[in-house]
Design a protein around this motif. Structure first.
Motif, mmCIF file in Angstrom:
data_model
loop_
_atom_site.group_PDB
_atom_site.id
_atom_site.type_symbol
_atom_site.label_atom_id
_atom_site.label_comp_id
_atom_site.label_asym_id
_atom_site.label_seq_id
_atom_site.Cartn_x
_atom_site.Cartn_y
_atom_site.Cartn_z
ATOM 1 N N LEU A 17 43.072 20.114 3.825
ATOM 2 C CA LEU A 17 42.474 21.428 3.549
ATOM 3 C C LEU A 17 41.911 21.674 2.312
ATOM 4 O O LEU A 17 40.760 22.258 2.173
ATOM 5 N N GLN A 19 40.488 19.183 0.446
ATOM 6 C CA GLN A 19 39.063 18.212 0.553
ATOM 7 C C GLN A 19 38.320 18.923 1.269
ATOM 8 O O GLN A 19 36.944 18.936 0.847
ATOM 9 N N THR A 20 38.409 19.590 2.510
ATOM 10 C CA THR A 20 37.303 20.420 3.082
ATOM 11 C C THR A 20 37.180 21.879 2.722
ATOM 12 O O THR A 20 35.860 22.115 2.416
ATOM 13 N N ALA A 21 37.928 22.487 1.981
ATOM 14 C CA ALA A 21 37.802 23.973 1.722
ATOM 15 C C ALA A 21 37.778 24.059 0.342
ATOM 16 O O ALA A 21 37.064 25.071 -0.190
ATOM 17 N N VAL A 22 38.448 23.335 -0.430
ATOM 18 C CA VAL A 22 38.484 23.613 -2.021
ATOM 19 C C VAL A 22 37.599 22.844 -2.833
ATOM 20 O O VAL A 22 36.704 23.200 -3.297
ATOM 21 N N PRO A 24 34.664 20.950 -2.216
ATOM 22 C CA PRO A 24 33.438 21.189 -2.010
ATOM 23 C C PRO A 24 32.754 22.595 -2.943
ATOM 24 O O PRO A 24 31.683 22.334 -3.484
ATOM 25 N N GLN A 25 33.849 23.304 -3.217
ATOM 26 C CA GLN A 25 33.339 24.336 -4.282
ATOM 27 C C GLN A 25 33.197 24.420 -5.554
ATOM 28 O O GLN A 25 32.744 24.671 -6.478
ATOM 29 N N LEU A 28 31.460 18.782 -7.725
ATOM 30 C CA LEU A 28 31.624 17.750 -8.432
ATOM 31 C C LEU A 28 30.449 16.834 -8.345
ATOM 32 O O LEU A 28 29.814 16.930 -7.477
ATOM 33 N N VAL A 30 27.696 14.140 -7.588
ATOM 34 C CA VAL A 30 27.498 13.080 -6.487
ATOM 35 C C VAL A 30 28.523 13.160 -5.418
ATOM 36 O O VAL A 30 27.910 13.160 -4.293
ATOM 37 N N CYS A 31 29.770 13.161 -5.340
ATOM 38 C CA CYS A 31 30.673 13.157 -4.291
ATOM 39 C C CYS A 31 31.975 13.837 -4.620
ATOM 40 O O CYS A 31 32.176 14.267 -5.557
ATOM 41 N N THR A 32 32.901 14.021 -3.808
ATOM 42 C CA THR A 32 34.167 14.639 -3.897
ATOM 43 C C THR A 32 35.177 13.189 -3.715
ATOM 44 O O THR A 32 34.869 12.549 -2.837
ATOM 45 N N TYR A 130 22.433 3.870 -0.738
ATOM 46 C CA TYR A 130 23.077 5.132 -0.785
ATOM 47 C C TYR A 130 24.626 4.941 -1.090
ATOM 48 O O TYR A 130 25.013 5.691 -2.019
ATOM 49 N N MET A 131 25.245 4.107 -0.239
ATOM 50 C CA MET A 131 26.577 3.959 -0.277
ATOM 51 C C MET A 131 26.994 3.279 -1.784
ATOM 52 O O MET A 131 27.974 3.732 -2.378
ATOM 53 N N GLU A 133 25.341 3.694 -4.314
ATOM 54 C CA GLU A 133 25.165 4.807 -5.547
ATOM 55 C C GLU A 133 26.190 5.414 -5.620
ATOM 56 O O GLU A 133 26.436 5.957 -6.711
ATOM 57 N N LEU A 138 32.828 7.516 -6.272
ATOM 58 C CA LEU A 138 33.940 7.643 -5.243
ATOM 59 C C LEU A 138 35.318 7.007 -6.021
ATOM 60 O O LEU A 138 36.306 7.196 -5.955
ATOM 61 N N THR B 57 39.243 30.125 -3.008
ATOM 62 C CA THR B 57 38.519 29.361 -3.759
ATOM 63 C C THR B 57 37.466 29.734 -4.415
ATOM 64 O O THR B 57 36.938 29.887 -5.565
ATOM 65 N N ILE B 128 32.688 27.605 5.192
ATOM 66 C CA ILE B 128 34.233 27.700 5.027
ATOM 67 C C ILE B 128 34.651 25.928 4.891
ATOM 68 O O ILE B 128 35.914 25.969 4.579
ATOM 69 N N MET B 130 33.515 21.602 4.153
ATOM 70 C CA MET B 130 32.333 20.538 4.245
ATOM 71 C C MET B 130 32.816 19.274 4.466
ATOM 72 O O MET B 130 33.953 18.852 4.573
ATOM 73 N N THR B 132 33.914 15.655 4.733
ATOM 74 C CA THR B 132 35.081 14.932 3.769
ATOM 75 C C THR B 132 34.481 13.603 3.508
ATOM 76 O O THR B 132 35.114 13.067 2.759
ATOM 77 N N ASN B 134 31.595 12.304 2.561
ATOM 78 C CA ASN B 134 30.453 12.168 1.583
ATOM 79 C C ASN B 134 29.468 11.436 2.304
ATOM 80 O O ASN B 134 28.549 10.889 1.512
ATOM 81 N N LYS B 266 24.929 21.332 -2.815
ATOM 82 C CA LYS B 266 26.323 20.930 -3.522
ATOM 83 C C LYS B 266 27.235 22.279 -3.673
ATOM 84 O O LYS B 266 28.055 22.517 -4.061
#
Lengths: 166, 277
Positions: A17, A19-22, A24-25, A28, A30-32, A130-131, A133, A138, B57, B128, B130, B132, B134, B266
């Protein structure tokens, strides 16, 4: 630490939760970080048995269902990473931060290459460039997350004296 | 065989699990984009949990951002006021062009163009969750089939084209963004003149779009605005982005373009789904 399913399942759900909902907001660069991967690696590394693989497959399937083009890529990659970590865990001193960090970094790189490879085999045109990069970022994020996890769980860590001399 | 299984029971289980996962992957590849009813139920359940977390959030994040950027917000407010004053003057001038606009609308109807304005309605939704991994550029929104959202419905936001609906269920829809490598967009250059150069764009997997002009003689320059052409699933006139690079491919003799998307993927929170007829 004796990791039990009744503690680890809610932890994996919370990681998913977050990772998916918090994350992305937070936007960060390049990536999370991949929290599920970090948890999976740590579980497989610290705990005897197949808990890491089982929870990895379950969370991978859920992740694929929610976001993947196909079901099974993340599950297969998590499973392979868990097996890899299980294979090397007896050759490293598991109570050490350095060993944990090394395993997380190598496993993250392996996961990324595996994910890319399977995606390409399944017809995707995602580029190796891309990976490559995004990989340093990551690794950085996952390394940081695993250090946090290490310090959270360190006090309850189970000692493996048999590892010390290998 | 039995002896081997007895002696290597653990290995046999591990190999069996790997085989099952591979079969699942291949089966899913053959039926791509179709979730089972169990899968849909699971996604609905996860979405209902993700939505409040995501909203909370976003609220906290916005609050912190506003606190930290108070000075820049005040400056931006002043700039917007200045722009508003200029736009009011511009509006007066534009009123003289009403007749011209009417002529263009008639021309558009004659050419059978389906524009965004002609589309029946919009449904707004919040992002709601994204992807996961990448890897893919897929995200979940909190509107779905209950509001008429269907597969291939076009998704936009205030900045431009976001993507299309990949899969939809009760209370959720998966959106695949325009910068995903599996997405292609037919575009035209928008310069406000009579020139109408067409091309095709695809996500380049690095947050931008790559493509080529259909006319190798097309005069495109960096900074040109790119809008959807109306060919394919995307209605005409939605901003896609700006051309950041133009390269002539000496092998294919095509003009290749790289486009910076208008949408900040993003930091995307609100979207609109176009409910086309």
């Amino acid at each position: 630490m004796k990791l039990k399913y009744r503690y680890m399942i809610p932890l994996y759900i919370a990681a998913f939760l977050l990772q998916t909902a918090v994350l992305p907001q937070l936007a960060l660069p390049v990536c999370t970080p991949n929290l599920l991967l970090c948890l999976l690696i740590m579980t497989s590394f610290w705990e005897e048995g197949y808990m890491g693989a089982v929870l990895g497959i379950a969370s991978g399937i859920v992740q694929d269902m929610c976001f993947g083009h196909m079901i099974g890529i993340a599950a297969l990659c998590y499973y392979a990473v868990a097996l890899g970590v299980m294979a090397v865990r007896h050759f490293l001193y598991r109570s050490s931060l350095l060993s944990s960090l090394l395993v997380v970094l190598l496993s993250t790189a392996a996961y990324s290459f595996l994910y890319w490879g399977i995606s390409v085999i399944m017809g995707s045109s995602y580029r190796l460039f891309y990976m490559a990069e995004t990989l340093p970022f990551l690794l950085l994020y996952n390394g940081a997350v695993s250090m946090v996890l290490y310090f959270i769980f360190r006090s309850r860590a189970r000692r493996y004296p048999e590892d010390w001399y290998l | 065989m039995r002896r081997w299984l007895r002696e290597n029971g653990g290995t046999a289980v591990l190999i069996t699990v790997a085989l099952i996962l591979t079969i699942l992957l291949v089966a899913s590849f053959l039926h791509m984009g179709n979730s089972s009813s169990a899968g849909r139920f699971l996604i609905s359940a996860i979405t209902s949990v993700q939505e409040p977390i995501s909203n909370a959030t976003a609220g906290i994040s916005d609050g912190f951002k506003n606190l930290l950027t108070f000075r820049s917000i005040a400056r931006e407010n002043q700039q917007l006021k200045d722009e508003l004053a200029q736009l009011k003057q511009e509006m007066v001038r534009q009123q003289f062009s009403d007749q011209e606009l009417e002529e263009l609308r008639r021309l558009s109807a004659a050419l059978n163009y389906e524009s965004v304005q002609n589309s029946t309605s919009y449904v707004t939704g919040d992002v709601i969750a994204m992807d996961t991994s990448n890897w893919f550029n897929i995200f979940t929104i909190n509107v779905g089939t209950e509001k008429g959202v269907r597969i291939d419905a076009v998704v936009i936001n205030g900045d431009g084209l976001v993507g299309r609906v990949y899969e939809a269920g009760e209370g959720w829809a998966k959106v695949i963004s325009v910068i995903d490598e599996t997405n292609s967009v037919s575009f035209r250059i928008f310069r406000g003149s009579n020139e109408s150069y067409l091309g095709i764009l695809t996500g380049n997997g690095r947050g931008r779009l790559e493509g080529y002009m259909l006319d190798s003689e097309a005069s495109v320059i960096e900074g040109d605005t790119v809008v959807t052409s109306g060919i394919g699933i995307y209605p005409f006139g939605i901003t896609v982005g700006r051309i950041s690079e133009v390269v002539v491919n000496t092998d294919s003799l095509l003009k290749e373009v790289i486009v910076d998307p208008a949408v900040d993927f993003k930091n995307i929170q609100k979207v609109m789904v176009i409910m086309a007829e």
